[in-house]
Design a protein around this motif. Structure first.
Motif, PDB file in Angstrom:
ATOM      1  N   LEU A  27     -27.695  56.632  30.920  1.00  0.00           N
ATOM      2  CA  LEU A  27     -26.721  55.585  31.238  1.00  0.00           C
ATOM      3  C   LEU A  27     -25.666  56.032  32.251  1.00  0.00           C
ATOM      4  O   LEU A  27     -25.411  55.307  33.218  1.00  0.00           O
ATOM      5  CB  LEU A  27     -26.074  55.065  29.949  1.00  0.00           C
ATOM      6  CG  LEU A  27     -25.366  53.740  30.040  1.00  0.00           C
ATOM      7  CD1 LEU A  27     -26.317  52.642  30.490  1.00  0.00           C
ATOM      8  CD2 LEU A  27     -24.774  53.371  28.695  1.00  0.00           C
ATOM      9  N   PRO A  28     -25.051  57.223  32.121  1.00  0.00           N
ATOM     10  CA  PRO A  28     -24.087  57.635  33.151  1.00  0.00           C
ATOM     11  C   PRO A  28     -24.696  57.793  34.539  1.00  0.00           C
ATOM     12  O   PRO A  28     -24.067  57.460  35.536  1.00  0.00           O
ATOM     13  CB  PRO A  28     -23.551  58.968  32.634  1.00  0.00           C
ATOM     14  CG  PRO A  28     -23.757  58.935  31.182  1.00  0.00           C
ATOM     15  CD  PRO A  28     -25.007  58.137  30.973  1.00  0.00           C
ATOM     16  N   ARG A  29     -25.925  58.294  34.599  1.00  0.00           N
ATOM     17  CA  ARG A  29     -26.573  58.448  35.903  1.00  0.00           C
ATOM     18  C   ARG A  29     -26.804  57.098  36.560  1.00  0.00           C
ATOM     19  O   ARG A  29     -26.648  56.947  37.773  1.00  0.00           O
ATOM     20  CB  ARG A  29     -27.897  59.183  35.752  1.00  0.00           C
ATOM     21  CG  ARG A  29     -27.711  60.642  35.465  1.00  0.00           C
ATOM     22  CD  ARG A  29     -29.028  61.355  35.385  1.00  0.00           C
ATOM     23  NE  ARG A  29     -28.806  62.714  34.912  1.00  0.00           N
ATOM     24  CZ  ARG A  29     -29.606  63.342  34.096  1.00  0.00           C
ATOM     25  NH1 ARG A  29     -30.696  62.764  33.658  1.00  0.00           N
ATOM     26  NH2 ARG A  29     -29.324  64.562  33.706  1.00  0.00           N
ATOM     27  N   ASN A  30     -27.194  56.108  35.766  1.00  0.00           N
ATOM     28  CA  ASN A  30     -27.433  54.788  36.330  1.00  0.00           C
ATOM     29  C   ASN A  30     -26.137  54.054  36.652  1.00  0.00           C
ATOM     30  O   ASN A  30     -26.093  53.250  37.575  1.00  0.00           O
ATOM     31  CB  ASN A  30     -28.314  53.963  35.399  1.00  0.00           C
ATOM     32  CG  ASN A  30     -29.739  54.434  35.455  1.00  0.00           C
ATOM     33  OD1 ASN A  30     -30.350  54.405  36.510  1.00  0.00           O
ATOM     34  ND2 ASN A  30     -30.252  54.916  34.348  1.00  0.00           N
ATOM     35  N   LEU A  31     -25.088  54.334  35.918  1.00  0.00           N
ATOM     36  CA  LEU A  31     -23.783  53.780  36.290  1.00  0.00           C
ATOM     37  C   LEU A  31     -23.316  54.368  37.610  1.00  0.00           C
ATOM     38  O   LEU A  31     -22.745  53.662  38.443  1.00  0.00           O
ATOM     39  CB  LEU A  31     -22.755  54.051  35.188  1.00  0.00           C
ATOM     40  CG  LEU A  31     -22.842  53.159  33.965  1.00  0.00           C
ATOM     41  CD1 LEU A  31     -21.881  53.637  32.889  1.00  0.00           C
ATOM     42  CD2 LEU A  31     -22.555  51.723  34.320  1.00  0.00           C
ATOM     43  N   GLN A  32     -23.572  55.648  37.804  1.00  0.00           N
ATOM     44  CA  GLN A  32     -23.233  56.283  39.076  1.00  0.00           C
ATOM     45  C   GLN A  32     -24.025  55.651  40.212  1.00  0.00           C
ATOM     46  O   GLN A  32     -23.492  55.397  41.289  1.00  0.00           O
ATOM     47  CB  GLN A  32     -23.504  57.776  38.998  1.00  0.00           C
ATOM     48  CG  GLN A  32     -23.159  58.520  40.253  1.00  0.00           C
ATOM     49  CD  GLN A  32     -23.505  59.996  40.147  1.00  0.00           C
ATOM     50  OE1 GLN A  32     -24.220  60.414  39.247  1.00  0.00           O
ATOM     51  NE2 GLN A  32     -23.003  60.767  41.083  1.00  0.00           N
ATOM     52  N   LEU A  33     -25.299  55.377  39.985  1.00  0.00           N
ATOM     53  CA  LEU A  33     -26.135  54.712  40.979  1.00  0.00           C
ATOM     54  C   LEU A  33     -25.578  53.328  41.302  1.00  0.00           C
ATOM     55  O   LEU A  33     -25.553  52.912  42.463  1.00  0.00           O
ATOM     56  CB  LEU A  33     -27.573  54.603  40.468  1.00  0.00           C
ATOM     57  CG  LEU A  33     -28.551  53.829  41.340  1.00  0.00           C
ATOM     58  CD1 LEU A  33     -28.844  54.626  42.602  1.00  0.00           C
ATOM     59  CD2 LEU A  33     -29.819  53.535  40.577  1.00  0.00           C
ATOM     60  N   LEU A  34     -25.112  52.633  40.288  1.00  0.00           N
ATOM     61  CA  LEU A  34     -24.537  51.298  40.480  1.00  0.00           C
ATOM     62  C   LEU A  34     -23.312  51.357  41.393  1.00  0.00           C
ATOM     63  O   LEU A  34     -23.171  50.546  42.310  1.00  0.00           O
ATOM     64  CB  LEU A  34     -24.170  50.685  39.130  1.00  0.00           C
ATOM     65  CG  LEU A  34     -23.569  49.295  39.132  1.00  0.00           C
ATOM     66  CD1 LEU A  34     -24.630  48.275  39.507  1.00  0.00           C
ATOM     67  CD2 LEU A  34     -22.994  48.971  37.775  1.00  0.00           C
ATOM     68  N   PHE A  35     -22.450  52.327  41.169  1.00  0.00           N
ATOM     69  CA  PHE A  35     -21.245  52.431  41.994  1.00  0.00           C
ATOM     70  C   PHE A  35     -21.546  52.979  43.387  1.00  0.00           C
ATOM     71  O   PHE A  35     -20.857  52.638  44.344  1.00  0.00           O
ATOM     72  CB  PHE A  35     -20.192  53.287  41.299  1.00  0.00           C
ATOM     73  CG  PHE A  35     -19.603  52.617  40.094  1.00  0.00           C
ATOM     74  CD1 PHE A  35     -18.925  51.417  40.213  1.00  0.00           C
ATOM     75  CD2 PHE A  35     -19.742  53.165  38.836  1.00  0.00           C
ATOM     76  CE1 PHE A  35     -18.380  50.789  39.115  1.00  0.00           C
ATOM     77  CE2 PHE A  35     -19.204  52.543  37.726  1.00  0.00           C
ATOM     78  CZ  PHE A  35     -18.528  51.358  37.861  1.00  0.00           C
ATOM     79  N   ASN A  36     -22.560  53.829  43.496  1.00  0.00           N
ATOM     80  CA  ASN A  36     -22.914  54.363  44.813  1.00  0.00           C
ATOM     81  C   ASN A  36     -23.553  53.310  45.700  1.00  0.00           C
ATOM     82  O   ASN A  36     -23.406  53.347  46.917  1.00  0.00           O
ATOM     83  CB  ASN A  36     -23.862  55.557  44.673  1.00  0.00           C
ATOM     84  CG  ASN A  36     -23.152  56.784  44.155  1.00  0.00           C
ATOM     85  OD1 ASN A  36     -21.932  56.854  44.145  1.00  0.00           O
ATOM     86  ND2 ASN A  36     -23.921  57.753  43.706  1.00  0.00           N
ATOM     87  N   ASP A  37     -24.297  52.385  45.109  1.00  0.00           N
ATOM     88  CA  ASP A  37     -24.960  51.329  45.885  1.00  0.00           C
ATOM     89  C   ASP A  37     -24.096  50.084  46.038  1.00  0.00           C
ATOM     90  O   ASP A  37     -24.566  49.061  46.528  1.00  0.00           O
ATOM     91  CB  ASP A  37     -26.289  50.938  45.223  1.00  0.00           C
ATOM     92  CG  ASP A  37     -27.336  52.004  45.375  1.00  0.00           C
ATOM     93  OD1 ASP A  37     -27.147  52.906  46.217  1.00  0.00           O
ATOM     94  OD2 ASP A  37     -28.342  51.932  44.665  1.00  0.00           O
TER      95      ASP A  37
END
Length: 164
Positions: A27-37
């Motif tokens: 979940l944290p990795r995908n939240l990071q992906l969400l904010f990076n994109d």
């Protein structure tokens, strides 16, 4: 304790461990992906799918372990239907499982946390850059896993009562 009760306990412990790992790694990795994109459609869909998968793991493994037992027929083919354990009941087995899961989280993340801690201060002392932020994120993740491991060990009796 019957074979089905034993497998139910083991599946619940495994499900709890997988649920915690998914919450604190995927979940944290995908939240990071969400904010990076910058909230792109693909990252939002990925986050929703990951969240649904985490909830499905929790539901199937922790709330409905009988589905897995019935599907794989885990309680069939034994000579005895009972497992004889002298002083162990399901509450004690759950507590032992909580200690094992908590201990594994602590052992697995302690070195990672210390390494991230030292690296973060080395990099942040030298300069402010993006690498410092990435190390800080891994420091937070390792710290959260350590805290979770300690909480599982300290509050094992209260958590085991919730699963009964």
């Amino acid at each position: 304790m019957t074979n089905k009760d034993f497998f139910r306990l083991m599946i619940k412990l495994f499900g709890l461990y997988q649920f915690l790992l998914l919450i604190f790694t995927s979940l944290p990795r995908n939240l990071q992906l969400l904010f990076n994109d910058f909230f792109s459609i693909s990252s939002i869909i990925t986050l929703i799918l990951i969240t649904l998968f985490i909830l499905a793991v929790y539901y199937v493994f922790v709330k409905k372990p009988d589905l897995i037992i019935d599907f794989f027929k885990l309680d069939k083919g034994f000579d005895n239907n009972e497992i004889t354990v002298s002083n162990l009941n399901s509450d004690t087995i759950l507590q032992i499982g909580m200690v094992l899961i908590g201990g594994f989280l602590i052992v697995d993340n302690f070195g990672y946390f210390i390494s991230s801690f030292i690296t973060y201060f080395k990099i942040s002392y030298m300069s402010e850059n993006l690498e410092s932020l990435k190390i800080f994120e891994s420091l937070i993740l390792g710290g959260a896993n350590l805290i979770l491991g300690f909480c599982l060990i300290i509050y094992r009796k209260q958590i085991a009562k919730k699963f009964q």
